[in-house]
Design a protein around this motif. Sequence first.
Motif, mmCIF file in Angstrom:
data_model
loop_
_atom_site.group_PDB
_atom_site.id
_atom_site.type_symbol
_atom_site.label_atom_id
_atom_site.label_comp_id
_atom_site.label_asym_id
_atom_site.label_seq_id
_atom_site.Cartn_x
_atom_site.Cartn_y
_atom_site.Cartn_z
ATOM 1 N N ILE A 1 0.735 -1.263 0.160
ATOM 2 C CA ILE A 1 0.088 -0.155 -0.099
ATOM 3 C C ILE A 1 0.943 1.319 -0.007
ATOM 4 C CG2 ILE A 1 -1.736 1.337 1.435
ATOM 5 C CD1 ILE A 1 -2.849 -1.378 2.274
ATOM 6 N N VAL A 2 2.062 1.118 0.742
ATOM 7 C CA VAL A 2 2.912 2.429 1.045
ATOM 8 C C VAL A 2 3.137 2.850 -0.746
ATOM 9 C CG1 VAL A 2 4.996 3.221 1.845
ATOM 10 C CG2 VAL A 2 3.347 2.245 3.133
ATOM 11 N N GLU A 3 3.889 1.566 -1.176
ATOM 12 C CA GLU A 3 4.439 1.848 -2.506
ATOM 13 C C GLU A 3 3.258 2.245 -3.416
ATOM 14 O OE1 GLU A 3 6.350 -1.788 -4.074
ATOM 15 O OE2 GLU A 3 7.712 -1.672 -2.377
ATOM 16 N N MET A 4 2.030 1.633 -3.432
ATOM 17 C CA MET A 4 0.948 1.987 -4.105
ATOM 18 C C MET A 4 0.655 3.426 -3.994
ATOM 19 S SD MET A 4 -2.012 -0.784 -4.530
ATOM 20 C CE MET A 4 -3.151 0.035 -3.745
ATOM 21 N N VAL A 5 0.506 3.954 -2.665
ATOM 22 C CA VAL A 5 -0.043 5.355 -2.320
ATOM 23 C C VAL A 5 0.890 6.299 -2.849
ATOM 24 C CG1 VAL A 5 -0.242 6.925 -0.571
ATOM 25 C CG2 VAL A 5 -1.182 4.529 -0.474
ATOM 26 N N LYS B 1 5.896 15.599 -8.825
ATOM 27 C CA LYS B 1 7.323 15.675 -7.842
ATOM 28 C C LYS B 1 7.165 16.701 -6.740
ATOM 29 C CE LYS B 1 9.978 13.222 -10.749
ATOM 30 N NZ LYS B 1 10.224 12.181 -10.654
ATOM 31 N N GLU B 2 6.040 17.158 -6.634
ATOM 32 C CA GLU B 2 5.672 18.248 -5.423
ATOM 33 C C GLU B 2 5.942 17.658 -4.010
ATOM 34 O OE1 GLU B 2 2.129 20.579 -5.176
ATOM 35 O OE2 GLU B 2 2.548 21.132 -7.479
ATOM 36 N N ILE B 3 5.786 16.447 -3.884
ATOM 37 C CA ILE B 3 5.852 16.028 -2.817
ATOM 38 C C ILE B 3 7.339 15.020 -2.449
ATOM 39 C CG2 ILE B 3 4.989 14.147 -0.966
ATOM 40 C CD1 ILE B 3 2.397 14.375 -2.360
ATOM 41 N N ASN B 4 7.779 15.820 -1.266
ATOM 42 C CA ASN B 4 9.184 15.255 -1.177
ATOM 43 C C ASN B 4 9.060 13.972 -0.172
ATOM 44 O OD1 ASN B 4 11.671 14.796 -0.587
ATOM 45 N ND2 ASN B 4 12.196 16.797 0.129
ATOM 46 N N GLU B 5 9.656 12.934 -0.855
ATOM 47 C CA GLU B 5 9.506 11.528 -0.116
ATOM 48 C C GLU B 5 9.865 11.665 1.283
ATOM 49 O OE1 GLU B 5 10.713 7.314 -1.492
ATOM 50 O OE2 GLU B 5 10.024 8.429 -3.256
ATOM 51 N N ASP B 6 10.928 12.317 1.620
ATOM 52 C CA ASP B 6 11.420 12.386 2.709
ATOM 53 C C ASP B 6 10.680 13.218 3.948
ATOM 54 O OD1 ASP B 6 13.583 10.500 2.025
ATOM 55 O OD2 ASP B 6 14.782 12.423 1.653
ATOM 56 N N VAL B 7 10.093 14.289 3.136
ATOM 57 C CA VAL B 7 9.282 15.071 4.152
ATOM 58 C C VAL B 7 7.919 14.339 4.460
ATOM 59 C CG1 VAL B 7 8.035 17.389 4.299
ATOM 60 C CG2 VAL B 7 10.399 17.151 3.094
ATOM 61 N N HIS B 8 7.362 13.693 3.474
ATOM 62 C CA HIS B 8 6.093 13.577 3.504
ATOM 63 C C HIS B 8 5.775 12.091 4.089
ATOM 64 C CE1 HIS B 8 5.410 17.025 1.029
ATOM 65 N NE2 HIS B 8 4.350 17.168 2.236
ATOM 66 N N ASP C 1 3.204 5.827 -5.196
ATOM 67 C CA ASP C 1 3.126 5.965 -6.832
ATOM 68 C C ASP C 1 2.057 6.892 -7.255
ATOM 69 O OD1 ASP C 1 5.139 4.259 -7.355
ATOM 70 O OD2 ASP C 1 4.054 2.572 -7.779
ATOM 71 N N LEU C 2 0.676 6.280 -6.585
ATOM 72 C CA LEU C 2 -0.388 7.431 -6.643
ATOM 73 C C LEU C 2 -0.028 8.644 -6.573
ATOM 74 C CD1 LEU C 2 -3.578 5.278 -5.452
ATOM 75 C CD2 LEU C 2 -3.139 6.261 -7.486
ATOM 76 N N ALA C 3 0.492 9.021 -5.437
ATOM 77 C CA ALA C 3 0.953 10.308 -4.916
ATOM 78 C C ALA C 3 1.445 11.223 -5.935
ATOM 79 C CB ALA C 3 1.243 10.382 -3.407
#
Lengths: 168, 86, 243
Positions: A132-136, A146-153, A138-140
């Motif tokens: 689910i994390v991966e899916m989310v 690219k707006e969401i920073n993986e580390d931040v969010h 991916d979806l996100a």
Amino acid sequence: MPETLEFLSVNIWSVLMAIGNLLILFLIVKKFLFKPVNDILEKRAEEVDHIYSDAEQMRSEAKANKNIYEEKLKNVKTETDLMIKAATERAENRSEEIIKEATLEAENRKRKAEADILLAKKKAVDDIKDNIVEMVIDLAQQVVEKEINEDVHENLIDDAIEKLGERV
Amino acid sequence: MEKAIIMAACALGAGISMFGGIGPGIGEGYAVGKACEAIGRQPETKGDVTTTMLMGCAVAETTGLYSLIIAMLLIFVAPGLFIGKL
Amino acid sequence: MNVEITGARIFLRLPFGILITETQVNMWIIMLVIALLCKWLTHNLKIKPAGKRQVVAEYLVTMANNFVVTNMGKSFKSFAPFIGALFTLSLLCSLSGLFGLYPPTADLNTTLGFATVTFVLIMYYKLKTNGLKGYLKGLAEPIPVLAPFNIIGEFSTPISMAIRMFGNISTGVVISTLVYAALAWLSSVVLQWLPGALASIPILQLGLPAILSIYFDLFSSVLQSFIFCMLTVLYIAQEAKSE
């Protein structure tokens, strides 16, 4: 014509002779008939008494023997009873032990199975979480680009997934 | 003559004294009749009844026997006694 | 035709008026027979009954014992031999008429002797139970005036017993003598046409006396002997028991 008495006459000597004859005959009969026969009858009665007492004695002996045998028989019975009791007790103990062991083992197995199940569940949940994390993500990514920073969010997402996992 | 009278008197007296035989005859007949009745009523007591009846008959016979003795005395003893005195 | 009815034949006259008559001799014969019979019956007795002889002996003894015990009680068992002797002697004496002997019981002396023994026994038991004083007192019952009659009554018991036996047996002797004589006379009258010695044979004596003999010798003998013993037993028992 021989000399005869009067038809009706009393002669004191003849009376005395008759008395004497009767007494002599009494002694004869007593000595030769009654005494031996009475002796024999008495002896026979004694013998019969003897036989009876013998029989009585034998009977009492037999009775005593019977009592002894009955006692013995009773003893044997109690012994066997004891043995049977002991055997049953042992058997019962053994069966109880067996049952206890069986229950113990069954419980162990159950516990183990439950642990396995939990483990498997956890694993599954973890797997699903990861998916689910991966899916989310991916979806996100697709949604937010690219707006969401993986580390931040990542923390935010993890929280969400955690809540989701709890619901699963 | 006197002898003849004495003999005749003795014989007559003996005969008369035997009238005493009537009594026991009647009495014993009565006893036997009663015994028969008793046996008819209770046949199982036949032995006892018979014994008792015979005893009773024997005792009842006594008077008859007394008269018999008187008769015998009159025939066998009395003539000698009286004739001897003559 | 001369019929003589007499008493026993006298065989021997001893001093002091002792007579040895047919009565005594026949009685001795009978006593000898009884003694031999007893000896024969009881020789070689065994505890297990062997043979009819012992059964007969035992039957006789038991019968006498039972007779005495049932009529007198157990304490009088010692009377059984006396009663047995009295019965056998009087019975065989009476029955000896059947064998052509002069029956000793047809002699008043014999029966008086028997009755005297009974009388002595009765008196003995009477005095034993009542005591001399009680007995003399009993004689003066209900009133002293009657004492002579009571004394006569005491003596009438043995005398009537003696006369009963003597009367019954001697009557048989008298009647059979008379019947024999009558039949002899009758046959001599009826058969006098027969030639010579045949006429003197009394053929008619054959039948009738036998029938009379069955009554007078057999029936009367047994009955009188039995009654004599029964009366003896009953009188003694009565005197011994009455307090």
